[in-house]
Design a protein around this motif. Structure first.
Motif, PDB file in Angstrom:
ATOM      1  N   GLY A 129     -30.300 -41.104  76.618  1.00  0.00           N
ATOM      2  CA  GLY A 129     -29.512 -39.995  76.110  1.00  0.00           C
ATOM      3  C   GLY A 129     -30.182 -39.306  74.933  1.00  0.00           C
ATOM      4  N   SER A 130     -29.607 -38.208  74.522  1.00  0.00           N
ATOM      5  CA  SER A 130     -30.137 -37.465  73.386  1.00  0.00           C
ATOM      6  C   SER A 130     -29.797 -38.186  72.082  1.00  0.00           C
ATOM      7  N   SER A 131     -30.573 -37.888  71.052  1.00  0.00           N
ATOM      8  CA  SER A 131     -30.240 -38.380  69.722  1.00  0.00           C
ATOM      9  C   SER A 131     -29.246 -37.420  69.074  1.00  0.00           C
ATOM     10  N   HIS A 132     -28.648 -37.878  67.991  1.00  0.00           N
ATOM     11  CA  HIS A 132     -27.697 -37.048  67.252  1.00  0.00           C
ATOM     12  C   HIS A 132     -28.110 -37.059  65.786  1.00  0.00           C
ATOM     13  N   THR A 133     -28.156 -35.897  65.175  1.00  0.00           N
ATOM     14  CA  THR A 133     -28.746 -35.763  63.854  1.00  0.00           C
ATOM     15  C   THR A 133     -27.799 -35.065  62.895  1.00  0.00           C
ATOM     16  N   ILE A 134     -27.642 -35.651  61.732  1.00  0.00           N
ATOM     17  CA  ILE A 134     -27.000 -34.943  60.631  1.00  0.00           C
ATOM     18  C   ILE A 134     -28.024 -34.853  59.509  1.00  0.00           C
ATOM     19  N   GLU A 154     -22.494 -34.071  63.543  1.00  0.00           N
ATOM     20  CA  GLU A 154     -23.550 -33.173  63.996  1.00  0.00           C
ATOM     21  C   GLU A 154     -22.947 -31.875  64.523  1.00  0.00           C
ATOM     22  N   LEU A 155     -21.904 -31.977  65.328  1.00  0.00           N
ATOM     23  CA  LEU A 155     -21.260 -30.787  65.892  1.00  0.00           C
ATOM     24  C   LEU A 155     -20.672 -29.899  64.804  1.00  0.00           C
ATOM     25  N   ASN A 156     -20.201 -30.516  63.724  1.00  0.00           N
ATOM     26  CA  ASN A 156     -19.566 -29.757  62.654  1.00  0.00           C
ATOM     27  C   ASN A 156     -20.522 -29.371  61.534  1.00  0.00           C
ATOM     28  N   GLY A 157     -21.807 -29.683  61.704  1.00  0.00           N
ATOM     29  CA  GLY A 157     -22.797 -29.282  60.719  1.00  0.00           C
ATOM     30  C   GLY A 157     -22.664 -29.986  59.382  1.00  0.00           C
ATOM     31  N   LEU A 158     -22.161 -31.225  59.379  1.00  0.00           N
ATOM     32  CA  LEU A 158     -21.979 -31.950  58.126  1.00  0.00           C
ATOM     33  C   LEU A 158     -23.260 -32.682  57.735  1.00  0.00           C
ATOM     34  N   THR A 159     -23.274 -33.258  56.550  1.00  0.00           N
ATOM     35  CA  THR A 159     -24.490 -33.807  55.954  1.00  0.00           C
ATOM     36  C   THR A 159     -24.421 -35.322  55.830  1.00  0.00           C
ATOM     37  N   PRO A 160     -25.554 -35.973  55.510  1.00  0.00           N
ATOM     38  CA  PRO A 160     -25.521 -37.417  55.271  1.00  0.00           C
ATOM     39  C   PRO A 160     -24.548 -37.818  54.158  1.00  0.00           C
ATOM     40  N   MET A 161     -24.379 -36.962  53.169  1.00  0.00           N
ATOM     41  CA  MET A 161     -23.424 -37.272  52.110  1.00  0.00           C
ATOM     42  C   MET A 161     -22.011 -37.357  52.680  1.00  0.00           C
ATOM     43  N   ASP A 162     -21.661 -36.429  53.571  1.00  0.00           N
ATOM     44  CA  ASP A 162     -20.349 -36.472  54.227  1.00  0.00           C
ATOM     45  C   ASP A 162     -20.201 -37.754  55.036  1.00  0.00           C
ATOM     46  N   PHE A 163     -21.272 -38.146  55.710  1.00  0.00           N
ATOM     47  CA  PHE A 163     -21.244 -39.363  56.519  1.00  0.00           C
ATOM     48  C   PHE A 163     -21.001 -40.582  55.638  1.00  0.00           C
ATOM     49  N   GLY A 164     -21.650 -40.613  54.475  1.00  0.00           N
ATOM     50  CA  GLY A 164     -21.468 -41.720  53.554  1.00  0.00           C
ATOM     51  C   GLY A 164     -20.029 -41.871  53.126  1.00  0.00           C
TER      52      GLY A 164
END
Length: 898
Positions: free
Chosen positions: A63-68, A607-617
């Motif tokens: 599958g594809s990767s997913h990136t933020i 990724e779909l919502n264009g958020l950042t690693p900080m949001d992920f944290g």
């Protein structure tokens, strides 16, 4: 063993063609088999095996990767591709195909590694810059192949110094170095470091021997300043990229830093761009110091290492990223720079379709045969024991596991896989002396078994089975492998060949420790039972791992997952794999598997919502399970915290049942009331193919009836996702007007398992449970109430076809594919006949009938923003259900695994 020449030709031919049918593959292999230069000429069996292997390889989908990523990054790799000579990547690509990866998979690897190298930063940009990233894979899923692809492309693009930090154990570092030799250097690093003039070509070196990276470490030796200086090649003067594979060890890191400073410019740093790959980045690399100005030693040294180059990129690889996300993103200290929080990017990797992972072992329908529950082992070896514990004999379940290992090897011989590596893992203690006792007992047992097999394998079946060892093997075959195509008579004839080459090896820090040298047995396959502890718990790969026997009591999230060496690729023998595991550990793995699936879904959503690693944290830190298992210092005093979760395109259910009789009868009454309310609005429809006791569905039921049901159904306060108030708030915010309600029924129910629910005959479904104080934990297929495919209920044929099309196959269609076809949410009602599985009761003790339910929510309409559910997590109740974290203190281990 498949005809290697024929297999190599077939792989090359298939790589140049579009997808083929099995018939076309077989025809092409037959054409190649007729070539006159093949020696020896392929037999019909060779042709069949080669065609089957090619078919398996070309069925694999990645599958594809997913990136933020953080804002501000300027993509550069695609714009520079015309000027980059991808010589390292091109030969690695050819190597992957020669090793059996299909062309579509290799193309996807290329696409994903392009993304990662681009995010790492352009090495040609002058000035000072530093990038921090994280790649989240699956345990034993091919992270090494991914970062080798990144290393090859980074070298082509202009990164001149690559430092690969390969875990904390010597055996993992050595294994990683070997893979680097084969996938990047192209020469035997032991011979290179000893300055042999004609170092043997290995791996990629056999495909393009004209160039090789400069290796300052080897399989046998970690970084050593005298050996590095003895090469006589200053790091700045190397014509080819420089690679060092080092252990995550303070002394090694200090020596490397001092050496680089001593061989660099007057400023004490490098003018060359540096890439640091940190394998198992959640282990030891994370700063756990309470003093922000005094980071832990390894964390501080990695940051100092990065600061040696004005142009540096750090990429951590892990399957358990929670500790990394707890890093303070704003932390920075003089001399070390910013901490290792992945502030620039996080990439989530999908596992290939042939990967057998935590979901398969603990959440799928296959879990009930892949995973074997261990019972009654406490008298033999308690999960919590002292270093002085004496092991006497082998527990009957370990003998059964060894039987499985011998049988599976015999079956693999019958399948033409006899020359492949075949391993068994035994991980029952963290003490090396106890591991030694277990290894000796296994070796003694195996010696007696080999003698019995040698004397009787060729006898008629009825005579051979009079021997106790042969009888035990036959009994185990009936329990585990009788469903397979291979008959007992054929298996018995292969038992001697299967068992004769088996050996037992300790893998730990003791003087009796052996070596798992898979490379030395590449032609015949290593056939080994590996007994160890922590040395087998992180990163190290047991090739051809088929049977695992695991008795450990840790509940640390990342530790549990990393101990899961049984995950990986099992092409051609997946049905033979067995994991022997305590039921409580199995429950934990089921929880963890679900949590990690949620984590990966979070990366996709962000990724779909264009958020950042900080949001992920922030999102991960709000997860109470993460707090409990990873941030254990906080857990000791915390009583509650807030968690926000999106439920769009997801399903939640009451996998914990209240055991009090008043609660049980109250919940049964709540189920009956909502069925009666639905009946008052119109009749139900029978669904599915069952003619006896079919599942019923009520359509277009007003939301008010569902909200009344949720409010009246009692759930345990530790079952976070099913708390009535936040669930009801979420439903109101989503604005659902109508629901479908499914009343599930088992067609196999008989006697008092058939209940009358307002005129509807409903068969109770059988579910295993574990007893907790005031609660019953549903285990079954590992903490699932609904069976696979339950959300297919009520869909029309067109919707079912669309779900299968989206999944890409009509085999094992996941419920989320069916869920995506729904326009209305679904209330899922269950009546469960619970069967107690507890050490103090019989393995299968039937109990009362309980009500349970689930909620399946459709995805959001295009453009609509998700309404998050806010849970106040009661960690006291949570621990009551799932237990406290059990720390395995290093000072109890004497000696500790290296």
């Amino acid at each position: 063993m498949p005809h290697e020449q024929l297999l190599g030709l077939a792989r090359t031919a298939m790589a140049q063609q579009a997808a083929q049918t099995p018939e076309q593959i077989q025809d092409r292999v037959r054409e190649l088999a007729a070539l006159p230069f093949l020696s020896p000429p392929p037999t019909q069996n060779d042709i069949r095996e080669a065609a089957q292997q090619i078919e398996r390889e070309f069925k694999v989908v990645l599958g594809s990767s997913h990136t933020i990523q953080a804002t501000g990054h300027r993509p550069w790799l695609r714009a520079r591709k015309h000027e980059i000579e991808f010589r390292y990547w091109d030969r690695y690509r050819r190597y992957l195909i020669a090793e059996g990866l299909g062309e579509p998979v290799v193309n996807k690897v290329s696409e994903i590694t392009d993304t990662i190298v681009d995010l790492a930063g352009d090495p040609k940009i002058e000035g000072a810059w530093s990038r921090r990233g994280l790649v989240v894979g699956h345990v034993q899923s091919g992270k090494t192949a991914n970062y080798l692809g990144v290393i090859n492309k980074a070298a082509d693009a202009g990164y001149r110094v690559v430092i690969l930090i390969a875990g904390v154990h010597n055996n993992l570092r050595s294994q990683t170095q070997e893979r680097v030799d084969f996938g990047f250097v192209g020469r035997d690093s032991d011979q290179l470091l000893s300055k042999q003039a004609n170092a043997a070509k290995v791996g990629v070196g056999g495909l393009a021997p004209g160039f090789t990276a400069t290796a300052y470490t080897s399989r046998a030796t970690d970084f050593s300043r005298p050996r590095a200086e003895g090469l006589g090649i200053p790091i700045q003067n190397s014509r080819e990229p420089v690679i060092l594979v080092i252990k995550k060890n303070p002394a090694i890191l200090r020596n490397l830093i001092d050496w680089i400073r001593g061989t660099s410019t007057e400023s004490g740093g490098l003018t060359l761009p540096m890439l640091v790959i940190d394998d198992e980045a959640d282990n030891a690399s994370v700063n756990t110091s309470k003093d922000p100005e005094a980071p832990r030693t390894i964390n501080r040294l990695i940051r100092e290492l990065l600061n040696l180059s004005a142009r540096n990129a750090y990429i951590g690889y892990t399957a358990t990223p929670f500790a990394n996300i707890f890093i303070d993103p704003d932390q920075e200290t003089d001399g070390q720079g910013k901490d290792l929080f992945p502030r620039d990017f996080i990439v989530g990797l999908d596992a290939p379709s042939n990967y057998v992972g935590a979901h398969d072992y603990f959440l799928s329908d296959d879990a009930d045969w892949l995973t074997v529950d261990l019972e009654g082992t406490e008298d033999w070896l308690p999960t919590t024991h002292k270093i002085t514990w004496t092991v006497e004999g082998l527990h009957e379940t370990l003998i059964e596991a060894i039987d499985c290992f011998v049988l599976s090897k015999a079956i693999r011989f019958l399948r033409g896989q006899g020359a492949k590596h075949h391993s068994m893992l035994v991980n029952v203690s963290r003490f090396t002396c106890v591991q030694g006792d277990v290894a000796r007992e296994i070796d003694q047992h195996l010696t007696g078994m080999k003698a019995s097999i040698q004397n009787r394998y060729a006898l008629p079946v009825e005579i051979a089975l009079r021997d106790p060892s042969m009888h035990s093997l036959h009994k185990t075959w009936q329990k585990h492998y009788a469903h397979a195509d291979e008959a007992w008579a054929a298996i018995q004839s292969e038992l001697h060949r299967a068992a004769a080459s088996m050996s037992v090896v300790q893998v730990n820090a003791s003087k009796q420790s052996g070596k798992l040298d898979y490379r030395a047995h590449a032609e015949t396959g290593l056939n080994v039972i590996a007994v160890g502890g922590n040395s087998l718990s992180r990163g190290f790969t047991l090739e051809g791992l088929t049977v695992s026997y695991f008795l450990r009591n840790t509940q640390m999230y990342d530790t549990l997952l990393q101990m899961g060496r049984w995950f990986g690729y099992r092409d051609g023998f997946r049905d033979l794999c067995r994991l022997f595991l305590r039921e409580d550990a199995s429950d934990w793995y089921g929880f963890i598997a679900g949590a990690t699936d949620e984590l990966r879904d979070e990366i996709r959503r962000m990724e779909l919502n264009g958020l950042t690693p900080m949001d992920f944290g922030f999102a991960v830190r709000s997860h109470p399970g993460t707090l409990m298992i990873t941030a254990k210092d906080k857990m000791r005093t915390a009583k509650d915290m807030v968690r926000q979760v999106g439920l769009a395109n997801s399903m939640v259910e009451t996998s914990v049942l209240l055991s009090a009789e008043s609660s049980r009868t109250g919940n049964m009454a709540a189920l009956e009331r909502v069925v009666r309310a639905a009946q008052s609005l119109g009749p139900s429809e029978a669904t599915g193919e069952e003619r006896v006791l079919p599942t019923q569905i009520f359509r277009s039921i007003p939301t008010e009836h569902v909200l009344d049901f949720i409010a009246s159904f009692g759930v345990h306060p530790g079952l976070l996702e099913m708390q009535a108030s936040p669930l009801s708030d979420y439903i109101r915010k989503r604005g659902f007007a109508e629901w479908d309600i499914a009343l599930y029924s088992s067609s196999r129910a008989i006697g008092d398992e058939v209940l009358d629910v307002h005129g509807i005959a409903v068969g109770a479904q059988k579910r295993f449970v574990h007893d907790r104080r005031n609660a019953l934990l549903v285990s079954g297929t590992k903490r699932r109430v609904a069976s696979r495919g339950a959300e297919k209920v009520g869909l029309n044929p067109l919707q079912i076809r669309e779900a299968i099309k989206a999944h890409g196959s009509d085999i094992n269609v996941p419920d989320k594919a069916y869920r995506a076809q729904r326009s209305r949410p679904l209330l899922m009602l269950h009546l469960l006949r619970v069967h107690h599985r507890d050490p103090d009761t019989k393995p299968d003790t039937p109990g009362a009938i309980h009500a349970a339910y689930g909620l399946s929510f459709p995805d959001l309409p295009s453009g609509q923003k998700e309404e998050l559910v806010t849970y106040a997590a009661n960690l006291v109740a949570y621990r009551e259900l799932f237990g406290n974290s059990v720390d395995e203190d290093d000072d109890e281990e004497a000696p500790a695994d290296a």
